[in-house]
Design a protein around this motif. Structure first.
Motif, PDB file in Angstrom:
ATOM      1  N   SER A 150       0.815  -1.210   0.000  1.00 25.22           N
ATOM      2  CA  SER A 150       0.000   0.000   0.000  1.00 25.22           C
ATOM      3  C   SER A 150       0.850   1.262   0.000  1.00 25.22           C
ATOM      4  O   SER A 150       1.964   1.293   0.536  1.00 25.22           O
ATOM      5  N   LYS A 206       0.298   3.634   1.776  1.00 23.54           N
ATOM      6  CA  LYS A 206       0.402   4.059   3.176  1.00 23.54           C
ATOM      7  C   LYS A 206       1.795   3.788   3.724  1.00 23.54           C
ATOM      8  O   LYS A 206       2.316   4.542   4.554  1.00 23.54           O
ATOM      9  N   TYR A 207       2.422   2.708   3.270  1.00 28.37           N
ATOM     10  CA  TYR A 207       3.735   2.317   3.766  1.00 28.37           C
ATOM     11  C   TYR A 207       4.854   2.616   2.771  1.00 28.37           C
ATOM     12  O   TYR A 207       6.024   2.617   3.154  1.00 28.37           O
ATOM     13  N   SER A 267      -3.650   1.948  -9.089  1.00 25.69           N
ATOM     14  CA  SER A 267      -2.649   0.910  -8.851  1.00 25.69           C
ATOM     15  C   SER A 267      -3.109  -0.416  -9.439  1.00 25.69           C
ATOM     16  O   SER A 267      -4.258  -0.811  -9.243  1.00 25.69           O
ATOM     17  N   CYS A 272      -3.037  -3.052  -5.952  1.00 30.28           N
ATOM     18  CA  CYS A 272      -3.987  -3.040  -4.848  1.00 30.28           C
ATOM     19  C   CYS A 272      -5.126  -2.088  -5.193  1.00 30.28           C
ATOM     20  O   CYS A 272      -5.039  -1.328  -6.158  1.00 30.28           O
ATOM     21  N   LYS A 273      -6.196  -2.101  -4.411  1.00 30.05           N
ATOM     22  CA  LYS A 273      -7.363  -1.269  -4.691  1.00 30.05           C
ATOM     23  C   LYS A 273      -7.123   0.156  -4.164  1.00 30.05           C
ATOM     24  O   LYS A 273      -7.736   0.595  -3.185  1.00 30.05           O
ATOM     25  N   GLU A 274      -6.181   0.840  -4.806  1.00 33.54           N
ATOM     26  CA  GLU A 274      -5.840   2.209  -4.421  1.00 33.54           C
ATOM     27  C   GLU A 274      -5.595   3.052  -5.660  1.00 33.54           C
ATOM     28  O   GLU A 274      -5.393   2.539  -6.772  1.00 33.54           O
ATOM     29  N   ALA A 291      -2.951   9.696  -1.642  1.00 35.52           N
ATOM     30  CA  ALA A 291      -3.373   8.310  -1.893  1.00 35.52           C
ATOM     31  C   ALA A 291      -4.763   8.083  -1.309  1.00 35.52           C
ATOM     32  O   ALA A 291      -5.068   8.534  -0.205  1.00 35.52           O
ATOM     33  N   SER A 322      -8.130   5.037  -0.996  1.00 35.55           N
ATOM     34  CA  SER A 322      -8.550   3.649  -1.141  1.00 35.55           C
ATOM     35  C   SER A 322      -9.768   3.583  -2.054  1.00 35.55           C
ATOM     36  O   SER A 322     -10.460   4.571  -2.268  1.00 35.55           O
ATOM     37  N   ILE A 356      -5.696   7.813   2.524  1.00 41.42           N
ATOM     38  CA  ILE A 356      -4.664   6.914   3.035  1.00 41.42           C
ATOM     39  C   ILE A 356      -3.435   7.683   3.501  1.00 41.42           C
ATOM     40  O   ILE A 356      -2.965   7.526   4.618  1.00 41.42           O
ATOM     41  N   TRP A 371       3.852   2.628  -4.940  1.00 45.40           N
ATOM     42  CA  TRP A 371       3.389   1.300  -4.563  1.00 45.40           C
ATOM     43  C   TRP A 371       4.525   0.301  -4.721  1.00 45.40           C
ATOM     44  O   TRP A 371       5.389   0.447  -5.592  1.00 45.40           O
TER      45      TRP A 371
END
Length: 419
Positions: free
Chosen positions: A2, A4-5, A293, A296-298, A356, A358, A365, A403
């Motif tokens: 994600s 986020k990280y 992305s 992932c679902k972002e 970012a 979701s 995010i 990502w």
């Protein structure tokens, strides 16, 4: 992984500069009414990335390239000749023709280049280009007067072109457009995108209108939300980005000058509104990039300066085409002062940032401030792990990690411990 990280500044930069903007003098505008003026720079900057992660960009009127997956030095593809105007747009071919680069100039000239041979293969003239996008071997061109044309780059006609020596001629390749021509837009087309199967086209313009087209039809699809009993995709400001979701081919995202993000389900079999719920975010700053992305679902939105700031013309103004445009340095100064004011109040600010989100909740995010200078455009590398942002005031392209691919750890089976 994600955003986020993983969303962070990679500390990688590339020297970059935009070509001189086309200008129209006041005398020309008043003494020659009705004359066609050179178009302003389009919404998109001359920046593109191929399916091989090769980024093409400009330094003035020179086109350079950099392979983002290797440590190879930056190379120069060509320098545009003065007679052709200034560089305006760059667009790479897709996975099937990744070695083809299309360029457009302020004089309405389109050229195709073989990037391996570093050779121009075709050149032709148009009445002005607002946006370009490949669909396989077909180059879709959105004009400054709202016309959509389609050029099959595998087909070129040979016509004699006279040289400086009387009585002699040499062949020159020129492109002929498909007979199909779409004329529904009433203003300059600013954004184009084909979905992954290549069957649906989205086109946005300066008036805030977005049309969706079936590749086999000549009229736009009846999609959007109900406006006076008719379905319509309409923004309140100039459309800056349109993009399709890679894992949901009929999911369309659109963004505008005012920072409004909309999501749409382009399904003509549904008689209800195609506007998703939730499917709208007021993000407050000009959207210069929208990227989904594949991992992932972002999705991320890339933002420039805030709209309707002092000294910044409102794109809703009916005379916005002729309004004077502030310099990039002016926009940066305005954005910096607004950022300071917003931070002092503790408000959420998106200007000159990567944000970012979701999907499908549109939950926030992470936001990464990319600096105080205006971000004018962005592209993703081939595997969608990095975003390349254009910051002309700093004469830089800045690279950000966004990502990461999920890495599965190998663990020894407990059965292996049995003797």
């Amino acid at each position: 992984m994600s955003a986020k990280y993983n969303l962070r500044d990679s500390r990688t930069t590339i020297d970059f500069s935009i070509p001189p903007a086309a200008t129209v003098t006041p005398d020309t505008a008043t003494t020659t009414p009705g004359a066609a003026a050179e178009p302003p720079l389009p919404t998109s900057l001359p920046l593109t990335c191929s399916s091989k992660s090769v980024v093409y960009f400009t330094r003035g009127n020179r086109v350079h390239f950099k392979n983002m997956q290797s440590n190879e030095d930056i190379g120069q593809l060509f320098k545009l000749q003065d007679k052709d105007g200034n560089l305006q747009l760059l667009q790479c071919g897709g996975a099937q023709n990744s070695d083809v680069l299309a360029i457009s100039t302020t004089k309405g000239i389109i050229q195709l280049w073989d990037v391996r041979a570093k050779k121009m293969t075709v050149s032709w003239s148009t009445k002005g280009v607002g946006a370009m996008q490949f669909n396989g071997s077909v180059l879709t061109v959105g004009g400054i007067k709202g016309t959509l044309r389609f050029y099959d780059t595998r087909i070129a006609t040979t016509t004699p072109t006279t040289t400086s020596n009387p009585g002699t001629s040499k062949p020159a390749l020129k492109m002929k457009s498909d007979p199909r021509k779409l004329n529904r837009h009433q203003s300059r087309i600013t954004a184009l995108a084909w979905n992954e199967p290549g069957k649906l086209l989205a086109s946005g313009d300066d008036s805030g209108v977005v049309y969706c087209w079936d590749n086999r039809e000549k009229v736009p699809l009846d999609v959007g939300e109900f406006v006076q009993r008719r379905k319509k995709i309409q923004h309140s400001a100039s459309v800056t980005v349109v993009n399709w979701c890679p894992w949901q081919p009929k999911l369309l995202g659109t963004g505008d000058d005012n920072g409004t993000l909309r999501l749409w389900d382009i399904d003509t079999s549904d008689t209800r509104s195609n506007a998703l719920n939730p499917g709208k975010l007021e993000l407050g700053s000009r959207i210069t990039g929208l990227h989904f992305s594949p991992h992932c679902k972002e999705m991320i939105t890339v933002h420039g300066a805030k709209p309707t700031s002092p000294g910044v013309p409102d794109r809703n103004d009916s005379d916005s085409e002729t309004a004077s445009t502030p310099s990039l340095s002016t926009l940066s100064a305005i954005s910096l002062s607004i950022n300071s004011h917003m931070r002092s109040r503790g408000a959420f600010d998106t200007s000159n940032s990567i944000v970012a989100h979701s999907f499908p909740t549109l939950r926030h995010i992470h936001t990464l401030q990319a600096g105080s200078n205006v971000i004018m455009g962005s592209v993703m590398n081939a595997n969608f792990t990095k975003a390349i942002l254009a910051v002309p005031d700093e004469s830089k392209l800045k690279v950000y990690d966004v990502w990461g691919k999920l890495k599965l750890r190998r663990t020894e089976s407990f059965m292996g411990n049995i003797r």
